[in-house]
Write a protein that holds these residues in place. Structure first.
Motif, PDB file in Angstrom:
ATOM      1  N   ALA A  21       0.829  -1.200   0.000  1.00 23.95           N
ATOM      2  CA  ALA A  21       0.000   0.000   0.000  1.00 23.95           C
ATOM      3  C   ALA A  21       0.857   1.241   0.000  1.00 23.95           C
ATOM      4  N   ILE A  22       0.351   2.275  -0.680  1.00 17.65           N
ATOM      5  CA  ILE A  22       1.048   3.539  -0.752  1.00 17.65           C
ATOM      6  C   ILE A  22       1.213   4.102   0.654  1.00 17.65           C
ATOM      7  N   GLY A  23       2.427   4.445   1.015  1.00 17.61           N
ATOM      8  CA  GLY A  23       2.667   5.029   2.325  1.00 17.61           C
ATOM      9  C   GLY A  23       3.021   4.002   3.384  1.00 17.61           C
ATOM     10  N   GLN A  92     -14.758   0.800  -1.326  1.00 17.55           N
ATOM     11  CA  GLN A  92     -14.043   1.072  -0.093  1.00 17.55           C
ATOM     12  C   GLN A  92     -12.922   0.072   0.130  1.00 17.55           C
ATOM     13  N   SER A  93     -13.147  -1.181  -0.222  1.00 14.07           N
ATOM     14  CA  SER A  93     -12.079  -2.181  -0.108  1.00 14.07           C
ATOM     15  C   SER A  93     -10.922  -1.842  -1.034  1.00 14.07           C
ATOM     16  N   GLY A  99      -4.334   2.208  -0.368  1.00 15.31           N
ATOM     17  CA  GLY A  99      -3.851   3.274   0.497  1.00 15.31           C
ATOM     18  C   GLY A  99      -4.333   4.652   0.092  1.00 15.31           C
ATOM     19  N   ILE A 100      -5.482   4.723  -0.542  1.00 15.02           N
ATOM     20  CA  ILE A 100      -6.021   5.985  -1.061  1.00 15.02           C
ATOM     21  C   ILE A 100      -7.241   6.404  -0.253  1.00 15.02           C
ATOM     22  N   ILE A 121     -10.842  12.350  -5.776  1.00 13.70           N
ATOM     23  CA  ILE A 121     -11.086  10.912  -5.803  1.00 13.70           C
ATOM     24  C   ILE A 121     -12.556  10.610  -5.536  1.00 13.70           C
ATOM     25  N   SER A 122     -13.183  11.388  -4.683  1.00 15.28           N
ATOM     26  CA  SER A 122     -14.588  11.153  -4.324  1.00 15.28           C
ATOM     27  C   SER A 122     -15.523  11.285  -5.523  1.00 15.28           C
TER      28      SER A 122
END
Length: 311
Positions: A21-23, A92-93, A99-100, A121-122
């Motif tokens: 995951a990012i981050g 959501q998954s 990681g967003i 993104i939303s």
């Protein structure tokens, strides 16, 4: 109409069923590609982030942190469609796996024209796109964000000059990059074809790759010097099977190439140079900091230059 191909555009994504995951690892700039899906109705742009429905997230020490299974909706049609839109439950998954956050933005930067486009993104839909034409299940789909054609300028052409970033703020410096203008020079020592370009007070010396003597010239070795003739970089990929050369800027009878660029691409980081080499089976472009004391691994390029041909 089935999706026949995805046209790859420099910029990059990760194809992996185990996704870091990012981050969750080191602090890196995660840069992706913008892809044009042109054999779908309607056509659209796609930013590919991951593949497969069984996603495992690891912590910074490599330990399994979380398993998300699946992120694909229950399917009763045998996965016959080329494209599925993820409903909210699975969206959501997907965000958790990659990681967003819904409060992030997707930034599309065209460095040729120094234009930056931002999308919350939303407001973007998540799609799963079939990655090949074989009998398949949910693991053979690529997951990412879609942009409609009208969300970018009508004449927008992301041909090899676009990077994508997802986060709270754009990392792009938005200082116009310089397209390197190559001039052929002689080399009395080895009588090989050599080229010189100058930009920002630096001299870029390039030796043509020996295996491309009869083709349009490609880089085999690059040396960058400052005004005091000090070598800042010396990259020789001639004898490496892991790297390939990209065509030099200019025109041949069939194409105009705009590959090699230099300048300040990212905020709070040194100037870069790129467009000379690609690495690995995915032909991932190599971006180097001109200051060789900085690591290229501060930039994590996600790319997979492949065509998906469905009939």
């Amino acid at each position: 109409m089935p999706i026949k191909k995805i046209i790859p555009i420099y910029i990059l994504f990760l194809l992996s069923c185990s996704f870091y995951a990012i981050g969750n690892t080191r602090e890196q700039l995660e840069i992706f590609e913008l892809n044009l899906v042109d054999n779908s109705e309607p056509k659209f742009y796609f930013v590919n982030l991951l593949q497969g429905s069984h996603i495992v997230i690891y912590d910074k020490d490599g330990n399994k942190k979380q398993s998300i299974q699946p992120i694909f909706p229950d399917n009763e049609d045998g996965y016959k469609k080329d494209k599925y839109q993820l409903p909210q439950k699975y969206r959501q998954s997907f965000l958790t796996a990659s990681g967003i956050s819904e409060t992030d933005n997707l930034f599309v930067y065209n460095y040729e024209y120094n234009k930056l486009y931002s999308f919350p993104i939303s407001k973007l839909e998540v799609f799963a796109i079939k990655s090949d034409c074989l009998p398949t299940d949910e693991t053979n789909y690529q997951f990412g964000f879609a942009l409609e054609l009208n969300q970018l300028p009508q004449d927008y052409d992301p041909n090899d000059t676009t990077f994508v970033y997802i986060g709270k703020e754009s990392p792009f410096a938005q200082e116009q990059l310089t397209l390197l203008n190559w001039q052929k020079i002689s080399d009395k020592e080895d009588e090989e074809d050599n080229y010189l370009a100058q930009a920002h007070g630096l001299h870029y010396y390039l030796k043509q790759h020996p295996s491309h003597r009869d083709d349009y010239p490609k880089c085999g070795r690059l040396v960058i010097k400052n005004e005091k003739n000090k070598i800042l970089r010396d990259d020789n990929y001639v004898f490496s099977s892991l790297y390939g050369g990209l065509p030099l800027n200019g025109k041949d009878k069939d194409h105009e190439y705009k590959k090699q660029w230099t300048g300040k691409l990212f905020k709070n980081k040194p100037s870069v140079v790129f467009g000379f080499f690609f690495a690995g089976a995915e032909k991932c472009p190599v971006i180097d900091f001109i200051d060789s004391s900085f690591s290229k691994y501060d930039i994590n390029l996600h790319c997979a230059h492949r065509l998906y041909m469905c009939k």
